[in-house]
Design a protein around this motif. Sequence first.
Motif, PDB file in Angstrom:
ATOM      1  N   TYR A 128       0.465  -1.217   0.104  1.00  0.00           N
ATOM      2  CA  TYR A 128      -0.654  -0.025  -0.035  1.00  0.00           C
ATOM      3  C   TYR A 128       0.870   0.612  -0.246  1.00  0.00           C
ATOM      4  O   TYR A 128       1.047   2.177   1.147  1.00  0.00           O
ATOM      5  CB  TYR A 128      -1.085  -0.040   1.248  1.00  0.00           C
ATOM      6  CG  TYR A 128      -2.109   0.752   1.354  1.00  0.00           C
ATOM      7  CD1 TYR A 128      -2.595   1.994  -0.154  1.00  0.00           C
ATOM      8  CD2 TYR A 128      -2.919   1.355   2.335  1.00  0.00           C
ATOM      9  CE1 TYR A 128      -3.881   2.399   0.213  1.00  0.00           C
ATOM     10  CE2 TYR A 128      -3.849   2.169   2.656  1.00  0.00           C
ATOM     11  CZ  TYR A 128      -4.579   2.476   1.261  1.00  0.00           C
ATOM     12  OH  TYR A 128      -5.593   3.533   1.310  1.00  0.00           O
ATOM     13  N   SER A 129       1.414   1.415  -1.190  1.00  0.00           N
ATOM     14  CA  SER A 129       2.332   2.854  -0.932  1.00  0.00           C
ATOM     15  C   SER A 129       2.882   2.888  -2.940  1.00  0.00           C
ATOM     16  O   SER A 129       2.805   1.885  -3.199  1.00  0.00           O
ATOM     17  CB  SER A 129       3.484   2.654  -0.110  1.00  0.00           C
ATOM     18  OG  SER A 129       4.530   1.060  -0.645  1.00  0.00           O
ATOM     19  N   GLY A 167       6.358   0.705   9.890  1.00  0.00           N
ATOM     20  CA  GLY A 167       5.275   0.734   8.998  1.00  0.00           C
ATOM     21  C   GLY A 167       5.162   0.005   7.909  1.00  0.00           C
ATOM     22  O   GLY A 167       4.821  -0.227   7.093  1.00  0.00           O
ATOM     23  N   THR A 189       3.240  -2.112  13.119  1.00  0.00           N
ATOM     24  CA  THR A 189       2.611  -1.549  12.087  1.00  0.00           C
ATOM     25  C   THR A 189       1.496  -1.372  13.418  1.00  0.00           C
ATOM     26  O   THR A 189       1.323  -1.755  14.020  1.00  0.00           O
ATOM     27  CB  THR A 189       1.504  -2.164  11.160  1.00  0.00           C
ATOM     28  OG1 THR A 189       0.105  -2.191  11.426  1.00  0.00           O
ATOM     29  CG2 THR A 189       1.069  -3.659  11.751  1.00  0.00           C
ATOM     30  N   GLN A 194      -4.038  -5.366   9.978  1.00  0.00           N
ATOM     31  CA  GLN A 194      -2.701  -5.703   9.369  1.00  0.00           C
ATOM     32  C   GLN A 194      -2.257  -6.384   9.707  1.00  0.00           C
ATOM     33  O   GLN A 194      -1.740  -7.672   9.059  1.00  0.00           O
ATOM     34  CB  GLN A 194      -1.900  -4.103   8.755  1.00  0.00           C
ATOM     35  CG  GLN A 194      -3.051  -3.031   8.043  1.00  0.00           C
ATOM     36  CD  GLN A 194      -1.748  -1.939   7.960  1.00  0.00           C
ATOM     37  OE1 GLN A 194      -0.855  -1.894   8.732  1.00  0.00           O
ATOM     38  NE2 GLN A 194      -1.620  -1.260   6.584  1.00  0.00           N
TER      39      GLN A 194
HETATM   40  C1  LIG Z   1       0.666   3.369   3.408  1.00  0.00           C
HETATM   41  S1  LIG Z   1       1.142   2.038   4.939  1.00  0.00           S
HETATM   42  C2  LIG Z   1       2.673   1.429   4.197  1.00  0.00           C
HETATM   43  C3  LIG Z   1       2.411   0.059   4.818  1.00  0.00           C
HETATM   44  C4  LIG Z   1       3.795  -0.630   3.994  1.00  0.00           C
HETATM   45  N1  LIG Z   1       4.454   0.072   4.558  1.00  0.00           N
HETATM   46  C5  LIG Z   1       3.482  -1.000   2.270  1.00  0.00           C
HETATM   47  O1  LIG Z   1       4.109  -0.101   1.657  1.00  0.00           O
HETATM   48  O2  LIG Z   1       2.625  -1.450   2.293  1.00  0.00           O
HETATM   49  C6  LIG Z   1       1.349   3.453   6.537  1.00  0.00           C
HETATM   50  C7  LIG Z   1       1.392   2.002   7.347  1.00  0.00           C
HETATM   51  O3  LIG Z   1       2.426   2.891   8.436  1.00  0.00           O
HETATM   52  C8  LIG Z   1       1.527   2.145   9.652  1.00  0.00           C
HETATM   53  N2  LIG Z   1       1.785   3.650  10.594  1.00  0.00           N
HETATM   54  C9  LIG Z   1       0.981   4.532  10.973  1.00  0.00           C
HETATM   55  N3  LIG Z   1       1.742   5.429  12.072  1.00  0.00           N
HETATM   56  C10 LIG Z   1       2.402   4.385  12.520  1.00  0.00           C
HETATM   57  C11 LIG Z   1       3.095   4.300  13.837  1.00  0.00           C
HETATM   58  N4  LIG Z   1       3.412   5.733  15.266  1.00  0.00           N
HETATM   59  N5  LIG Z   1       3.982   3.266  14.484  1.00  0.00           N
HETATM   60  C12 LIG Z   1       3.906   2.033  13.970  1.00  0.00           C
HETATM   61  N6  LIG Z   1       3.188   2.532  12.369  1.00  0.00           N
HETATM   62  C13 LIG Z   1       2.615   3.265  11.872  1.00  0.00           C
HETATM   63  C14 LIG Z   1       0.870   1.967   9.857  1.00  0.00           C
HETATM   64  O4  LIG Z   1       0.066   1.036  10.173  1.00  0.00           O
HETATM   65  C15 LIG Z   1       0.206   1.430   8.227  1.00  0.00           C
HETATM   66  O5  LIG Z   1       0.264   0.137   8.639  1.00  0.00           O
END
Ligand SMILES: C[S@@+](CC[C@H](N)C(=O)[O-])C[C@H]1O[C@@H](n2cnc3c(N)ncnc32)[C@H](O)[C@@H]1O
Length: 394
Positions: A128-129, A167, A189, A194
């Motif tokens: 998801y990026s 993340g 995450t 997820q």
């Molecule tokens: C747009 S998604 C991207 C996921 C993955 N990196 C990808 O490329 O498919 C953003 C991710 O950041 C995580 N996230 C956002 N804020 C966070 C935080 N404060 N601590 C840990 N993870 C976080 C979300 O749970 C999610 O898994």
Amino acid sequence: MQAHLPPVLHELRLPLRLRLWDGQELDLGPNPRVTLDVHDPTLLTQLGRPSLDALGSAYVEGRFDLQGPLSEVIRIGDALSRALGAENETAPGEREEHDKATDAAAIAYHYDLSNDFYALWLDPQMVYSCAYFPTGTETLEQAQLAKLRHLCLKLRLKPGERLLDVGCGWGGLARYAAREFGVEVYGITLSKEQLSLARQRVEAEGLSDRVQLELLDYRDLPADGRFDKVVSVGMFEHVGHANLGLYFRTLFNAVKPGGLVLNHGITACTTDGRPVGRGAGEFIGRYVFPHGELPHLATAIARMSEEGLEVVDVESLRLHYARTLRFWSDNLEAHLEQAATLVAEKSLRIWRLYLAGCAYGFENNWINLHQILAVRPRADGSHDLPWSRADLYG
Ligand SMILES: C[S@@+](CC[C@H](N)C(=O)[O-])C[C@H]1O[C@@H](n2cnc3c(N)ncnc32)[C@H](O)[C@@H]1O
């Protein structure tokens, strides 16, 4: 009924048909490609001074329905708001405090929506990026795999190394890096949904001995330099300006001296935080990514440098994200009936506009996407990067 429409609407000659609540049809230009089924008469007055936030909100709240290609809908909405005076504001956007509870709620709102819904329109790995299109001809699936490989190559991953994925989403990168590059991955995450699916996939691929995924806020990561490499993809958009220093300090403290940190994320096109997109940013903040904030590349690099990270390579992938979002949006549009069984109608309206609108925003340079590679230099200033980038493309 025409008397109620601002006359300037006709001068724009937009390929737009209004179908009113009493059955009347009104074409605003030749060969309409988009029809708005207007349920609420007050919408007509609002069309006279529309911001993209106001138009998007009216759709989300069910004041009109849409028929026609969504890319065309967004283009017409932008033409309307540009012509009829919805200006970009000049004042810097609001900067917010970010605490763990607020951020956890914001993440749950977006990412815990429904795994099945996301699976409908993401690639099979559920990345998801922004994808990476080395030739511009790849499918979404190929481009996401190419992105995962590009990240791993930039990180110069070697078998047995420990990689932190901040993340980690549905674990696509963690599984790929463990499988293809033989590293051990620790991914975090904030989304329970997820995490649950990501763990199932790790298990199903037999990678449980090499991939560990946890529900953890980045602020709770260990600060003992235990990782050889750190990667964060599509996550720093949630951090907020107020915490950028803390965020990069956390990444610095997690990686060993001489190690690499790669931050991949959306960046603002203005340095002062001014909103762009005539209300599009407000719409995203209200309905899609509450408390999201986009720093400019210069701000991100400044905060990284202040925290001791030496920036060694930067790549813009703006048009790659435009293309990725087009794929996502087209995929969702092709599965609307199924999507309607998985999420509430309001959510479906929001995600439809968000995907098509962001594709348009990246195409039009309202926002950008940067991969920023940095090292934590050793005390003597050394690190292990090769002398050129040749290894990335060999
Ligand atoms: C747009 S998604 C991207 C996921 C993955 N990196 C990808 O490329 O498919 C953003 C991710 O950041 C995580 N996230 C956002 N804020 C966070 C935080 N404060 N601590 C840990 N993870 C976080 C979300 O749970 C999610 O898994």
